[in-house]
Design a protein around this motif. Structure first.
Motif, mmCIF file in Angstrom:
data_model
loop_
_atom_site.group_PDB
_atom_site.id
_atom_site.type_symbol
_atom_site.label_atom_id
_atom_site.label_comp_id
_atom_site.label_asym_id
_atom_site.label_seq_id
_atom_site.Cartn_x
_atom_site.Cartn_y
_atom_site.Cartn_z
ATOM 1 N N LYS A 1 -6.715 2.800 -12.008
ATOM 2 C CA LYS A 1 -5.910 3.381 -10.929
ATOM 3 C C LYS A 1 -4.653 2.547 -10.675
ATOM 4 O O LYS A 1 -4.737 1.324 -10.565
ATOM 5 C CB LYS A 1 -6.757 3.498 -9.655
ATOM 6 N N TYR A 2 -3.519 3.232 -10.571
ATOM 7 C CA TYR A 2 -2.230 2.540 -10.558
ATOM 8 C C TYR A 2 -2.063 1.612 -9.360
ATOM 9 O O TYR A 2 -1.317 0.635 -9.418
ATOM 10 C CB TYR A 2 -1.081 3.551 -10.609
ATOM 11 N N TRP A 3 -2.768 1.890 -8.257
ATOM 12 C CA TRP A 3 -2.639 1.023 -7.096
ATOM 13 C C TRP A 3 -3.612 -0.172 -7.157
ATOM 14 O O TRP A 3 -3.524 -1.081 -6.349
ATOM 15 C CB TRP A 3 -2.844 1.807 -5.798
ATOM 16 N N VAL A 4 -4.516 -0.161 -8.128
ATOM 17 C CA VAL A 4 -5.481 -1.249 -8.297
ATOM 18 C C VAL A 4 -5.077 -2.181 -9.438
ATOM 19 O O VAL A 4 -5.318 -3.386 -9.375
ATOM 20 C CB VAL A 4 -6.891 -0.666 -8.566
ATOM 21 N N LYS A 5 -4.419 -1.641 -10.458
ATOM 22 C CA LYS A 5 -4.104 -2.413 -11.662
ATOM 23 C C LYS A 5 -3.324 -3.701 -11.355
ATOM 24 O O LYS A 5 -3.664 -4.779 -11.884
ATOM 25 C CB LYS A 5 -3.346 -1.546 -12.664
ATOM 26 N N PRO B 1 -5.067 9.489 1.684
ATOM 27 C CA PRO B 1 -4.427 10.154 0.540
ATOM 28 C C PRO B 1 -5.385 10.369 -0.625
ATOM 29 O O PRO B 1 -5.309 11.389 -1.318
ATOM 30 C CB PRO B 1 -3.307 9.183 0.152
ATOM 31 N N LYS B 2 -6.292 9.413 -0.845
ATOM 32 C CA LYS B 2 -7.287 9.519 -1.909
ATOM 33 C C LYS B 2 -8.671 9.534 -1.255
ATOM 34 O O LYS B 2 -9.094 8.532 -0.685
ATOM 35 C CB LYS B 2 -7.197 8.328 -2.865
ATOM 36 N N PRO B 3 -9.381 10.660 -1.310
ATOM 37 C CA PRO B 3 -10.687 10.713 -0.645
ATOM 38 C C PRO B 3 -11.698 9.792 -1.316
ATOM 39 O O PRO B 3 -11.593 9.468 -2.498
ATOM 40 C CB PRO B 3 -11.103 12.182 -0.790
ATOM 41 N N ARG C 1 -13.000 5.270 -4.435
ATOM 42 C CA ARG C 1 -12.002 6.280 -4.095
ATOM 43 C C ARG C 1 -11.586 7.004 -5.359
ATOM 44 O O ARG C 1 -11.472 6.411 -6.426
ATOM 45 C CB ARG C 1 -10.777 5.656 -3.418
ATOM 46 N N PHE C 2 -11.360 8.299 -5.231
ATOM 47 C CA PHE C 2 -10.981 9.118 -6.371
ATOM 48 C C PHE C 2 -9.541 8.840 -6.783
ATOM 49 O O PHE C 2 -8.702 8.449 -5.963
ATOM 50 C CB PHE C 2 -11.129 10.607 -6.038
ATOM 51 N N PHE C 3 -9.281 9.055 -8.043
ATOM 52 C CA PHE C 3 -7.902 9.010 -8.539
ATOM 53 C C PHE C 3 -7.135 10.227 -8.029
ATOM 54 O O PHE C 3 -5.962 10.153 -7.709
ATOM 55 C CB PHE C 3 -7.905 8.977 -10.076
ATOM 56 N N ASP D 1 -13.068 -2.333 -10.264
ATOM 57 C CA ASP D 1 -13.483 -2.250 -8.859
ATOM 58 C C ASP D 1 -14.598 -3.245 -8.567
ATOM 59 O O ASP D 1 -14.583 -3.938 -7.535
ATOM 60 C CB ASP D 1 -13.965 -0.833 -8.531
ATOM 61 N N ALA D 2 -15.581 -3.331 -9.468
ATOM 62 C CA ALA D 2 -16.700 -4.257 -9.269
ATOM 63 C C ALA D 2 -16.221 -5.701 -9.268
ATOM 64 O O ALA D 2 -16.662 -6.514 -8.444
ATOM 65 C CB ALA D 2 -17.750 -4.040 -10.349
#
Length: 324
Positions: A196-200, A69-71, A49-51, A170-171
């Motif tokens: 990405k702030y929602w992944v960190k 929200p994020k494509p 997903r894009f930032f 992500d990996a």
């Protein structure tokens, strides 16, 4: 041979935007792309997903409708390839540009299939083609992957992920959730601030609880068929069992191609020389567009902030060659 107004090297989002801008201003143009349309996006991880939000990825004012929200990768492929079809963009696919040279006021462009001439050339080749190698013993083993597509091949495998950027994180998370035993080897003292702030928080919590092992201030020194040897933050050498290495250490532009085209590269990061208001390089009428402008600083440019390059380039060309 027809002399084009603009030949564009690279059919990514910014190359497409340059083509649309040229078409809008009645300039003759052609894109040469070595792979498929938006080839780099096609090779992104399947579930990436894009930032950026959808509107920040739009080109030529064409709405990008996303259900999230994020494509993601597939939505982006549909968007950019759909534009190419419906706007009937002139693009040659699976054709690699081999050489760009200039004689007087005309560029000669040699490719793997043909030859072309153009008054202006735009290089918009991105940076996803050449992995940033670790240059260590064993890096050429088949179990070492510099590109990550999806987690399923790594189920129940001992996986080492090298790096702490978005692709590495992500990996690590995806393979862990499909049953891999994941160890991250990270050269820095923490997870990259650019993640990405929602992944960190997710990766930090998985590391804190021990679900994903992480060695900070560490680096791999050798890869073997069934193990990995690395140096930890105390300088001690460790060897761990291993089935696959995902060396997600970043990618680089094709600096040899830029040099051979006459573009000057500056400093340790090999930043190409160009005028920031026109995107014209030190070679007159040869322009750069998109992330290739950043040299080794590949974090400087992305779709969101380089969409403006198309208008800057075509505007400068029109100033030199006004048209009705």
């Amino acid at each position: 041979m027809e002399i084009l107004d603009i030949l564009i090297i690279g059919g990514g989002p910014i190359g497409l935007n340059c083509a649309l801008e040229a078409k809008k201003n009645n300039l003759t143009y052609l894109i040469i792309e070595k792979g498929t349309i938006v080839n780099s996006l096609y090779h992104y991880p399947l579930y990436m997903r894009f930032f950026s939000t959808a509107e920040k990825l739009e080109i030529d004012g064409i709405p990008f409708i996303s259900t999230a929200p994020k494509p993601g990768r597939q939505e982006a492929l549909e968007y950019y390839q759909g534009i190419t079809r419906h706007r009937e963009v002139n693009i040659n696919l699976y054709e690699k540009v081999l050489k760009v040279s200039k004689t007087e006021d005309v560029f000669d462009i040699k490719t793997s299939k043909s030859a072309y001439q153009a008054k202006n050339v735009v290089i918009s080749t991105g940076f996803y083609d050449i992995p940033n190698l670790m240059n260590i013993p064993g890096e050429s083993l088949s179990k070492v992957k510099h590109y990550y597509t999806e987690p399923y091949p790594y189920a129940k495998q001992k996986v080492v992920v090298v790096g702490s950027s978005n692709s590495a994180v992500d990996a690590a998370l995806e393979t862990y959730r499909k049953g891999a035993d994941v160890t991250m080897i990270i050269r820095h003292a923490e997870i990259s601030k650019s993640v990405k702030y929602w992944v960190k928080p997710d990766i930090e919590n998985r590391v804190a609880e021990g679900s994903i092992k992480a060695h900070f201030n560490a680096e791999i020194v050798e890869i073997k068929e069934n193990s990995v040897i690395f140096k930890d933050e105390n300088g001690q050498i460790n060897e761990i069992d291993n089935d696959f290495v995902l060396a997600l250490t970043g990618y680089l532009p094709d600096f040899d191609f830029l040099r051979n085209s006459g573009i000057e590269l500056q400093g340790d990061c090999l930043n190409p020389l160009y005028h920031p208001e026109t995107m014209e390089t030190n070679v007159p009428d040869l322009y750069l567009a998109g992330v290739v402008c950043g040299g080794k600083d590949t974090h400087l440019w992305f779709i969101e902030n380089s969409r403006v390059h198309a208008e800057m380039i075509v505007g400068n060309i029109l100033l030199r060659e006004p048209r009705a």
